[in-house]
Design a protein around this motif. Structure first.
Motif, PDB file in Angstrom:
ATOM      1  N   SER A 119       0.834  -1.208   0.000  1.00  0.00           N
ATOM      2  CA  SER A 119       0.000   0.000   0.000  1.00  0.00           C
ATOM      3  C   SER A 119       0.865   1.254   0.000  1.00  0.00           C
ATOM      4  O   SER A 119       0.574   2.232  -0.701  1.00  0.00           O
ATOM      5  CB  SER A 119      -0.924   0.011   1.221  1.00  0.00           C
ATOM      6  OG  SER A 119      -1.830  -1.053   1.154  1.00  0.00           O
ATOM      7  N   PHE A 120       1.931   1.230   0.772  1.00  0.00           N
ATOM      8  CA  PHE A 120       2.837   2.377   0.823  1.00  0.00           C
ATOM      9  C   PHE A 120       3.506   2.575  -0.538  1.00  0.00           C
ATOM     10  O   PHE A 120       3.638   3.707  -1.018  1.00  0.00           O
ATOM     11  CB  PHE A 120       3.874   2.187   1.923  1.00  0.00           C
ATOM     12  CG  PHE A 120       4.807   3.353   2.076  1.00  0.00           C
ATOM     13  CD1 PHE A 120       4.344   4.553   2.587  1.00  0.00           C
ATOM     14  CD2 PHE A 120       6.137   3.251   1.716  1.00  0.00           C
ATOM     15  CE1 PHE A 120       5.196   5.645   2.731  1.00  0.00           C
ATOM     16  CE2 PHE A 120       6.996   4.331   1.856  1.00  0.00           C
ATOM     17  CZ  PHE A 120       6.528   5.527   2.365  1.00  0.00           C
ATOM     18  N   GLN A 121       3.916   1.491  -1.166  1.00  0.00           N
ATOM     19  CA  GLN A 121       4.535   1.578  -2.489  1.00  0.00           C
ATOM     20  C   GLN A 121       3.564   2.200  -3.497  1.00  0.00           C
ATOM     21  O   GLN A 121       3.948   3.026  -4.325  1.00  0.00           O
ATOM     22  CB  GLN A 121       4.984   0.189  -2.965  1.00  0.00           C
ATOM     23  CG  GLN A 121       6.164  -0.368  -2.202  1.00  0.00           C
ATOM     24  CD  GLN A 121       7.414   0.474  -2.396  1.00  0.00           C
ATOM     25  OE1 GLN A 121       7.684   0.965  -3.475  1.00  0.00           O
ATOM     26  NE2 GLN A 121       8.171   0.643  -1.316  1.00  0.00           N
ATOM     27  N   LYS A 122       2.302   1.809  -3.411  1.00  0.00           N
ATOM     28  CA  LYS A 122       1.283   2.360  -4.300  1.00  0.00           C
ATOM     29  C   LYS A 122       1.126   3.861  -4.043  1.00  0.00           C
ATOM     30  O   LYS A 122       1.023   4.659  -4.984  1.00  0.00           O
ATOM     31  CB  LYS A 122      -0.057   1.640  -4.086  1.00  0.00           C
ATOM     32  CG  LYS A 122      -1.167   2.141  -4.970  1.00  0.00           C
ATOM     33  CD  LYS A 122      -2.462   1.385  -4.703  1.00  0.00           C
ATOM     34  CE  LYS A 122      -3.593   1.966  -5.515  1.00  0.00           C
ATOM     35  NZ  LYS A 122      -4.869   1.341  -5.184  1.00  0.00           N
ATOM     36  N   LEU A 123       1.120   4.261  -2.781  1.00  0.00           N
ATOM     37  CA  LEU A 123       1.002   5.672  -2.436  1.00  0.00           C
ATOM     38  C   LEU A 123       2.179   6.473  -2.986  1.00  0.00           C
ATOM     39  O   LEU A 123       2.007   7.593  -3.478  1.00  0.00           O
ATOM     40  CB  LEU A 123       0.912   5.846  -0.921  1.00  0.00           C
ATOM     41  CG  LEU A 123      -0.365   5.330  -0.273  1.00  0.00           C
ATOM     42  CD1 LEU A 123      -0.232   5.314   1.238  1.00  0.00           C
ATOM     43  CD2 LEU A 123      -1.554   6.169  -0.701  1.00  0.00           C
ATOM     44  N   LEU A 124       3.380   5.895  -2.938  1.00  0.00           N
ATOM     45  CA  LEU A 124       4.550   6.580  -3.474  1.00  0.00           C
ATOM     46  C   LEU A 124       4.422   6.776  -4.981  1.00  0.00           C
ATOM     47  O   LEU A 124       4.763   7.841  -5.516  1.00  0.00           O
ATOM     48  CB  LEU A 124       5.831   5.796  -3.158  1.00  0.00           C
ATOM     49  CG  LEU A 124       6.290   5.802  -1.702  1.00  0.00           C
ATOM     50  CD1 LEU A 124       7.541   4.948  -1.542  1.00  0.00           C
ATOM     51  CD2 LEU A 124       6.541   7.211  -1.206  1.00  0.00           C
ATOM     52  N   ARG A 125       3.944   5.771  -5.674  1.00  0.00           N
ATOM     53  CA  ARG A 125       3.763   5.890  -7.125  1.00  0.00           C
ATOM     54  C   ARG A 125       2.725   6.966  -7.451  1.00  0.00           C
ATOM     55  O   ARG A 125       2.917   7.775  -8.364  1.00  0.00           O
ATOM     56  CB  ARG A 125       3.345   4.545  -7.728  1.00  0.00           C
ATOM     57  CG  ARG A 125       4.486   3.537  -7.813  1.00  0.00           C
ATOM     58  CD  ARG A 125       4.112   2.324  -8.646  1.00  0.00           C
ATOM     59  NE  ARG A 125       2.955   1.597  -8.129  1.00  0.00           N
ATOM     60  CZ  ARG A 125       2.999   0.661  -7.175  1.00  0.00           C
ATOM     61  NH1 ARG A 125       4.144   0.330  -6.613  1.00  0.00           N
ATOM     62  NH2 ARG A 125       1.894   0.046  -6.776  1.00  0.00           N
ATOM     63  N   LEU A 126       1.634   6.993  -6.701  1.00  0.00           N
ATOM     64  CA  LEU A 126       0.609   8.022  -6.918  1.00  0.00           C
ATOM     65  C   LEU A 126       1.164   9.419  -6.660  1.00  0.00           C
ATOM     66  O   LEU A 126       0.911  10.352  -7.419  1.00  0.00           O
ATOM     67  CB  LEU A 126      -0.600   7.769  -6.015  1.00  0.00           C
ATOM     68  CG  LEU A 126      -1.513   6.617  -6.396  1.00  0.00           C
ATOM     69  CD1 LEU A 126      -2.555   6.382  -5.301  1.00  0.00           C
ATOM     70  CD2 LEU A 126      -2.196   6.883  -7.724  1.00  0.00           C
TER      71      LEU A 126
END
Length: 144
Positions: A119-126
């Protein structure tokens, strides 16, 4: 009609006298008389100051707000501009909601490391995609 002294307008509106003088100079409000050196205002100035505060809260510039008053000082609100600004605020609310949720997730995440959290990785990409394009080009230029 009873005129209001600058001190009374300041007290009733919460706006400092120096700001009232500035607003008078740029035409947001209008003093109509003087009592000695003290400016006097019509009660309408209190309504105008409320609209100025509301406009500033909504992100309008003082110049934009000045255009929201007719020649007589009465509010002449541009409905189309207000709808556009309301839509911008909706977008900001969405972005801030996403940011709030991300911060809460990061604070409460049970992964051993945030870098291991999908989830954190996804937030970083966003976050990377949402950055300002001019900032991205500056970063690219500095890394070359």
């Amino acid at each position: 009609m009873k005129l209001l002294d600058i001190g009374e307008v300041s007290q009733r509106s919460g706006v400092p006298p120096s700001t009232l003088r500035y607003y008078d100079e740029i035409g947001l409000i209008r003093s109509v008389a003087r009592h000695g050196l003290r400016r006097q205002f019509e009660p309408l100035a209190l309504t105008q100051l409320s609209l100025v505060a509301l406009g500033k809260s909504a992100g309008f510039s003082l110049q934009d707000i000045a255009g929201m008053f007719g020649a007589d000082g009465q509010p002449d609100l541009p409905r189309g501009d207000l709808l556009v600004r309301a839509d911008e605020i909706d977008r900001q609310i969405g972005n801030l909601t996403t940011l709030r949720d991300a911060l809460r997730h990061v604070a409460e995440c049970r992964a051993p490391s945030h870098m291991e959290c999908p989830s954190f990785q996804k937030l970083l990409r966003l976050a990377k995609r949402r950055r300002d394009p001019s900032q991205q080009s500056k970063e690219r230029a500095s890394s070359e």
